[in-house]
Design a protein around this motif. Structure first.
Motif, mmCIF file in Angstrom:
data_model
loop_
_atom_site.group_PDB
_atom_site.id
_atom_site.type_symbol
_atom_site.label_atom_id
_atom_site.label_comp_id
_atom_site.label_asym_id
_atom_site.label_seq_id
_atom_site.Cartn_x
_atom_site.Cartn_y
_atom_site.Cartn_z
ATOM 1 N N THR A 11 0.857 -1.180 0.000
ATOM 2 C CA THR A 11 0.000 0.000 0.000
ATOM 3 C C THR A 11 0.891 1.226 0.000
ATOM 4 O O THR A 11 1.724 1.388 0.893
ATOM 5 N N VAL A 12 0.749 2.046 -1.029
ATOM 6 C CA VAL A 12 1.575 3.245 -1.156
ATOM 7 C C VAL A 12 0.655 4.459 -1.206
ATOM 8 O O VAL A 12 -0.225 4.533 -2.069
ATOM 9 N N ALA A 18 -0.430 -4.433 -6.468
ATOM 10 C CA ALA A 18 0.145 -5.765 -6.615
ATOM 11 C C ALA A 18 1.245 -5.624 -7.657
ATOM 12 O O ALA A 18 0.994 -5.174 -8.776
ATOM 13 N N VAL A 19 2.460 -5.976 -7.261
ATOM 14 C CA VAL A 19 3.610 -5.738 -8.125
ATOM 15 C C VAL A 19 4.438 -7.014 -8.207
ATOM 16 O O VAL A 19 4.644 -7.702 -7.211
ATOM 17 N N LEU A 55 8.354 6.573 4.474
ATOM 18 C CA LEU A 55 7.821 6.023 5.714
ATOM 19 C C LEU A 55 7.361 4.608 5.432
ATOM 20 O O LEU A 55 6.580 4.368 4.504
ATOM 21 N N LEU A 56 7.881 3.670 6.194
ATOM 22 C CA LEU A 56 7.548 2.254 6.092
ATOM 23 C C LEU A 56 6.824 1.879 7.376
ATOM 24 O O LEU A 56 7.427 1.915 8.450
ATOM 25 N N ASN A 57 5.534 1.615 7.241
ATOM 26 C CA ASN A 57 4.686 1.355 8.410
ATOM 27 C C ASN A 57 4.821 2.461 9.455
ATOM 28 O O ASN A 57 4.931 2.211 10.655
ATOM 29 N N GLY A 58 4.856 3.688 8.964
ATOM 30 C CA GLY A 58 4.825 4.854 9.838
ATOM 31 C C GLY A 58 6.157 5.355 10.346
ATOM 32 O O GLY A 58 6.197 6.370 11.037
ATOM 33 N N ILE A 76 3.381 2.154 2.850
ATOM 34 C CA ILE A 76 4.455 3.073 2.496
ATOM 35 C C ILE A 76 3.861 4.459 2.281
ATOM 36 O O ILE A 76 2.795 4.587 1.685
ATOM 37 N N GLU A 77 4.564 5.453 2.750
ATOM 38 C CA GLU A 77 4.223 6.834 2.420
ATOM 39 C C GLU A 77 5.425 7.446 1.729
ATOM 40 O O GLU A 77 6.548 7.303 2.200
#
Length: 161
Positions: A11-12, A18-19, A55-58, A76-77
């Motif tokens: 989730t970005v 889906a990659v 940001l990976l899981n915040g 991911i952000e």
């Protein structure tokens, strides 16, 4: 030689993707080349400069040191999720207001690091701000304006009800 790919779900910026990625593909490369999110920059490719911070899981993470497969199932952000050119996010607006932008190469990494800092840490003074930003390098040496932007964001945070 057969290249083995693996399907991952990630989730970005709030969107599920889906990659299919090679096992050795870096998260930064997946974001840039597979999803077209080129705001995440790659500078040193050794995790030193901070340009690739996401940001990976915040929590802030170096996407040039993370394999895409390690982010399977993660949220991911990236800087693209922080605002738009028409509606800047609050960190981006603070950079603009305090002239924290120089050439702009390091800016996405700083924006993501500062987002993590504001969400997860209490900073009380300039020494703590500078220490918190020490993992990001601005080759234009625009640090004073960046610190000004963080000071303003901390004041803003402190005055919120």
């Amino acid at each position: 030689m057969t290249i083995v790919k693996r399907e991952i779900s990630i989730t970005v910026n709030g969107l599920l993707h889906a990659v299919s990625v090679e096992a050795r593909m870096l998260l930064s490369d997946m974001l840039r080349h597979e999803l077209g999110l080129t705001g995440t920059h790659v500078g040193c490719e050794h995790g030193v400069c901070g340009a690739c911070t996401i940001l990976l899981n915040g929590r802030s993470a170096r996407s040039c040191l993370t394999l895409a497969v390690q982010a399977d199932g993660a949220e991911i952000e990236t800087v693209e999720g922080q605002g738009t050119a028409e509606a800047l996010g609050r960190v981006q607006q603070a950079f603009r207001d305090h002239h924290g932008l120089q050439c702009g190469f390091c800016t996405p990494g700083f924006v993501m690091t500062i987002t993590d800092i504001l969400r997860n840490h209490e900073l009380s003074g300039d020494d703590e701000i500078r220490e918190a930003l020490s993992g990001n390098i601005c080759r234009c040496t625009g640090y004073e304006h960046i610190v000004d932007a963080v000071r303003a964001l901390i004041r803003e945070k402190d005055t919120r009800p």
